[in-house]
Write a protein that holds these residues in place. Structure first.
Motif, PDB file in Angstrom:
ATOM      1  N   GLN A 227       0.832  -1.206   0.000  1.00  0.00           N
ATOM      2  CA  GLN A 227       0.000   0.000   0.000  1.00  0.00           C
ATOM      3  C   GLN A 227       0.872   1.263   0.000  1.00  0.00           C
ATOM      4  OE1 GLN A 227      -2.724   0.120   3.316  1.00  0.00           O
ATOM      5  NE2 GLN A 227      -3.526   2.118   2.753  1.00  0.00           N
ATOM      6  N   LEU A 228       1.899   1.286   0.828  1.00  0.00           N
ATOM      7  CA  LEU A 228       2.795   2.435   0.863  1.00  0.00           C
ATOM      8  C   LEU A 228       3.582   2.545  -0.446  1.00  0.00           C
ATOM      9  CD1 LEU A 228       3.954   4.850   2.381  1.00  0.00           C
ATOM     10  CD2 LEU A 228       5.579   3.286   3.484  1.00  0.00           C
ATOM     11  N   GLN A 229       3.992   1.412  -1.001  1.00  0.00           N
ATOM     12  CA  GLN A 229       4.720   1.417  -2.270  1.00  0.00           C
ATOM     13  C   GLN A 229       3.859   2.037  -3.375  1.00  0.00           C
ATOM     14  OE1 GLN A 229       8.006   0.394  -2.523  1.00  0.00           O
ATOM     15  NE2 GLN A 229       7.848   1.418  -4.482  1.00  0.00           N
ATOM     16  N   VAL A 230       2.579   1.707  -3.405  1.00  0.00           N
ATOM     17  CA  VAL A 230       1.660   2.272  -4.398  1.00  0.00           C
ATOM     18  C   VAL A 230       1.548   3.788  -4.206  1.00  0.00           C
ATOM     19  CG1 VAL A 230      -0.783   2.373  -5.090  1.00  0.00           C
ATOM     20  CG2 VAL A 230       0.357   0.159  -4.840  1.00  0.00           C
ATOM     21  N   MET A 231       1.480   4.237  -2.963  1.00  0.00           N
ATOM     22  CA  MET A 231       1.408   5.680  -2.711  1.00  0.00           C
ATOM     23  C   MET A 231       2.669   6.388  -3.201  1.00  0.00           C
ATOM     24  SD  MET A 231      -0.611   6.271   0.881  1.00  0.00           S
ATOM     25  CE  MET A 231       0.010   4.906   1.855  1.00  0.00           C
TER      26      MET A 231
ATOM     27  N   GLU B 292       4.540   5.375  -5.667  1.00  0.00           N
ATOM     28  CA  GLU B 292       4.451   5.370  -7.131  1.00  0.00           C
ATOM     29  C   GLU B 292       3.510   6.461  -7.621  1.00  0.00           C
ATOM     30  OE1 GLU B 292       3.407   1.326  -8.064  1.00  0.00           O
ATOM     31  OE2 GLU B 292       5.349   0.579  -7.361  1.00  0.00           O
ATOM     32  N   GLU B 293       2.393   6.661  -6.920  1.00  0.00           N
ATOM     33  CA  GLU B 293       1.457   7.732  -7.285  1.00  0.00           C
ATOM     34  C   GLU B 293       2.117   9.100  -7.129  1.00  0.00           C
ATOM     35  OE1 GLU B 293      -1.888   7.070  -4.723  1.00  0.00           O
ATOM     36  OE2 GLU B 293      -2.678   5.454  -5.966  1.00  0.00           O
ATOM     37  N   LEU B 294       2.889   9.273  -6.056  1.00  0.00           N
ATOM     38  CA  LEU B 294       3.589  10.537  -5.827  1.00  0.00           C
ATOM     39  C   LEU B 294       4.600  10.793  -6.940  1.00  0.00           C
ATOM     40  CD1 LEU B 294       3.790  12.875  -3.740  1.00  0.00           C
ATOM     41  CD2 LEU B 294       5.722  11.633  -2.753  1.00  0.00           C
ATOM     42  N   SER B 295       5.332   9.763  -7.336  1.00  0.00           N
ATOM     43  CA  SER B 295       6.306   9.898  -8.413  1.00  0.00           C
ATOM     44  C   SER B 295       5.613  10.240  -9.735  1.00  0.00           C
ATOM     45  CB  SER B 295       7.108   8.595  -8.560  1.00  0.00           C
ATOM     46  OG  SER B 295       8.019   8.694  -9.628  1.00  0.00           O
ATOM     47  N   SER B 296       4.492   9.596 -10.006  1.00  0.00           N
ATOM     48  CA  SER B 296       3.734   9.883 -11.228  1.00  0.00           C
ATOM     49  C   SER B 296       3.231  11.317 -11.225  1.00  0.00           C
ATOM     50  CB  SER B 296       2.548   8.922 -11.369  1.00  0.00           C
ATOM     51  OG  SER B 296       3.000   7.619 -11.611  1.00  0.00           O
ATOM     52  N   MET B 297       2.754  11.773 -10.083  1.00  0.00           N
ATOM     53  CA  MET B 297       2.264  13.145  -9.986  1.00  0.00           C
ATOM     54  C   MET B 297       3.411  14.128 -10.156  1.00  0.00           C
ATOM     55  SD  MET B 297      -0.269  15.241  -9.690  1.00  0.00           S
ATOM     56  CE  MET B 297      -1.682  14.401  -9.029  1.00  0.00           C
ATOM     57  N   ASP B 298       4.553  13.810  -9.584  1.00  0.00           N
ATOM     58  CA  ASP B 298       5.729  14.662  -9.730  1.00  0.00           C
ATOM     59  C   ASP B 298       6.131  14.766 -11.202  1.00  0.00           C
ATOM     60  OD1 ASP B 298       7.871  16.278  -8.691  1.00  0.00           O
ATOM     61  OD2 ASP B 298       9.208  14.558  -8.943  1.00  0.00           O
ATOM     62  N   ASN B 299       6.117  13.634 -11.906  1.00  0.00           N
ATOM     63  CA  ASN B 299       6.442  13.636 -13.335  1.00  0.00           C
ATOM     64  C   ASN B 299       5.408  14.435 -14.125  1.00  0.00           C
ATOM     65  OD1 ASN B 299       8.737  12.081 -12.984  1.00  0.00           O
ATOM     66  ND2 ASN B 299       7.660  10.161 -13.338  1.00  0.00           N
ATOM     67  N   ALA B 300       4.141  14.311 -13.774  1.00  0.00           N
ATOM     68  CA  ALA B 300       3.090  15.060 -14.466  1.00  0.00           C
ATOM     69  C   ALA B 300       3.262  16.557 -14.255  1.00  0.00           C
ATOM     70  CB  ALA B 300       1.714  14.600 -13.980  1.00  0.00           C
ATOM     71  N   ILE B 301       3.595  16.942 -13.033  1.00  0.00           N
ATOM     72  CA  ILE B 301       3.798  18.368 -12.737  1.00  0.00           C
ATOM     73  C   ILE B 301       4.996  18.901 -13.527  1.00  0.00           C
ATOM     74  CG2 ILE B 301       4.528  19.983 -10.930  1.00  0.00           C
ATOM     75  CD1 ILE B 301       2.778  18.326  -8.976  1.00  0.00           C
ATOM     76  N   THR B 302       6.087  18.127 -13.541  1.00  0.00           N
ATOM     77  CA  THR B 302       7.265  18.540 -14.292  1.00  0.00           C
ATOM     78  C   THR B 302       6.930  18.689 -15.769  1.00  0.00           C
ATOM     79  OG1 THR B 302       8.726  17.455 -12.707  1.00  0.00           O
ATOM     80  CG2 THR B 302       9.644  17.922 -14.892  1.00  0.00           C
ATOM     81  N   GLY B 303       6.229  17.725 -16.326  1.00  0.00           N
ATOM     82  CA  GLY B 303       5.830  17.800 -17.728  1.00  0.00           C
ATOM     83  C   GLY B 303       4.913  18.963 -17.998  1.00  0.00           C
ATOM     84  N   HIS B 304       4.000  19.205 -17.070  1.00  0.00           N
ATOM     85  CA  HIS B 304       3.060  20.318 -17.209  1.00  0.00           C
ATOM     86  C   HIS B 304       3.808  21.645 -17.241  1.00  0.00           C
ATOM     87  CE1 HIS B 304      -0.432  22.883 -16.497  1.00  0.00           C
ATOM     88  NE2 HIS B 304       0.202  23.408 -15.464  1.00  0.00           N
TER      89      HIS B 304
ATOM     90  N   HIS C  14       0.360  14.010   1.904  1.00  0.00           N
ATOM     91  CA  HIS C  14      -0.340  13.980   3.190  1.00  0.00           C
ATOM     92  C   HIS C  14      -0.742  12.552   3.546  1.00  0.00           C
ATOM     93  CE1 HIS C  14      -3.821  14.294   5.892  1.00  0.00           C
ATOM     94  NE2 HIS C  14      -3.162  15.317   6.399  1.00  0.00           N
ATOM     95  N   ASP C  15      -1.293  11.814   2.570  1.00  0.00           N
ATOM     96  CA  ASP C  15      -1.700  10.425   2.810  1.00  0.00           C
ATOM     97  C   ASP C  15      -0.504   9.556   3.184  1.00  0.00           C
ATOM     98  OD1 ASP C  15      -4.327  11.114   2.295  1.00  0.00           O
ATOM     99  OD2 ASP C  15      -4.340  10.240   0.274  1.00  0.00           O
ATOM    100  N   ILE C  16       0.633   9.806   2.567  1.00  0.00           N
ATOM    101  CA  ILE C  16       1.843   9.050   2.891  1.00  0.00           C
ATOM    102  C   ILE C  16       2.245   9.301   4.344  1.00  0.00           C
ATOM    103  CG2 ILE C  16       4.346   8.950   2.470  1.00  0.00           C
ATOM    104  CD1 ILE C  16       3.648   9.260  -0.548  1.00  0.00           C
ATOM    105  N   TYR C  17       2.261  10.566   4.747  1.00  0.00           N
ATOM    106  CA  TYR C  17       2.647  10.867   6.132  1.00  0.00           C
ATOM    107  C   TYR C  17       1.609  10.359   7.129  1.00  0.00           C
ATOM    108  CZ  TYR C  17       6.908  13.398   5.136  1.00  0.00           C
ATOM    109  OH  TYR C  17       8.191  13.710   4.762  1.00  0.00           O
ATOM    110  N   LEU C  18       0.349  10.367   6.765  1.00  0.00           N
ATOM    111  CA  LEU C  18      -0.678   9.806   7.648  1.00  0.00           C
ATOM    112  C   LEU C  18      -0.457   8.305   7.812  1.00  0.00           C
ATOM    113  CD1 LEU C  18      -3.209  10.356   9.316  1.00  0.00           C
ATOM    114  CD2 LEU C  18      -4.557   9.976   7.236  1.00  0.00           C
ATOM    115  N   PHE C  19      -0.176   7.611   6.720  1.00  0.00           N
ATOM    116  CA  PHE C  19       0.112   6.180   6.762  1.00  0.00           C
ATOM    117  C   PHE C  19       1.338   5.915   7.636  1.00  0.00           C
ATOM    118  CE2 PHE C  19       2.268   2.388   5.435  1.00  0.00           C
ATOM    119  CZ  PHE C  19       1.255   1.459   5.230  1.00  0.00           C
TER     120      PHE C  19
END
Length: 113
Positions: free
Chosen positions: A40-44, A46-58, A84-89
């Motif tokens: 579950q944490l690994q997926v979070m 991966e989502e953070l990395s994907s969002m970071d890549n999307a922001i960079t591309g944007h 936030h979800d990562i730190y809550l976890f």
């Protein structure tokens, strides 16, 4: 060994890593998690990395153009929500010192911890 056995993991939020070996790389936090929670944490991460890549591309795509501030705000809010979800976890699964450290950061709603 059952899949629900809790093990200690060493977490680097900055690097997006969850390590079993304490000496494998630098880390900031320690958690106790079973196999499912680890995933579950690994997926979070991966989502953070994907969002970071999307922001960079944007931002790379919109350089020199009229940027939509609301689009930027939505992307940043999405990144912040995942973080936030990562730190809550991590707080929920952390060792005592990890929980205290996360609380000292002031990023979690006191009503949720």
């Amino acid at each position: 060994m059952s899949g629900d056995e809790r093990k200690k993991y060493y977490v680097s939020v900055q690097a997006g890593q969850i390590l079993r070996d304490q000496g494998a790389a630098s880390y900031e936090l320690e958690i106790m998690a079973d196999y499912e929670e680890y995933n579950q944490l690994q997926v979070m991460f991966e989502e953070l990395s994907s969002m970071d890549n999307a922001i960079t591309g944007h931002y790379n795509y919109t350089v020199g153009t009229l940027q939509s501030e609301s689009s930027d705000n939505r992307m940043n809010a999405g990144y912040d929500a995942i973080l936030h979800d990562i730190y809550l976890f991590i707080h929920e699964h952390g060792t005592e010192s990890t929980r205290k450290h996360v609380e000292s950061m002031g990023i979690l709603d006191p009503g949720r911890i």
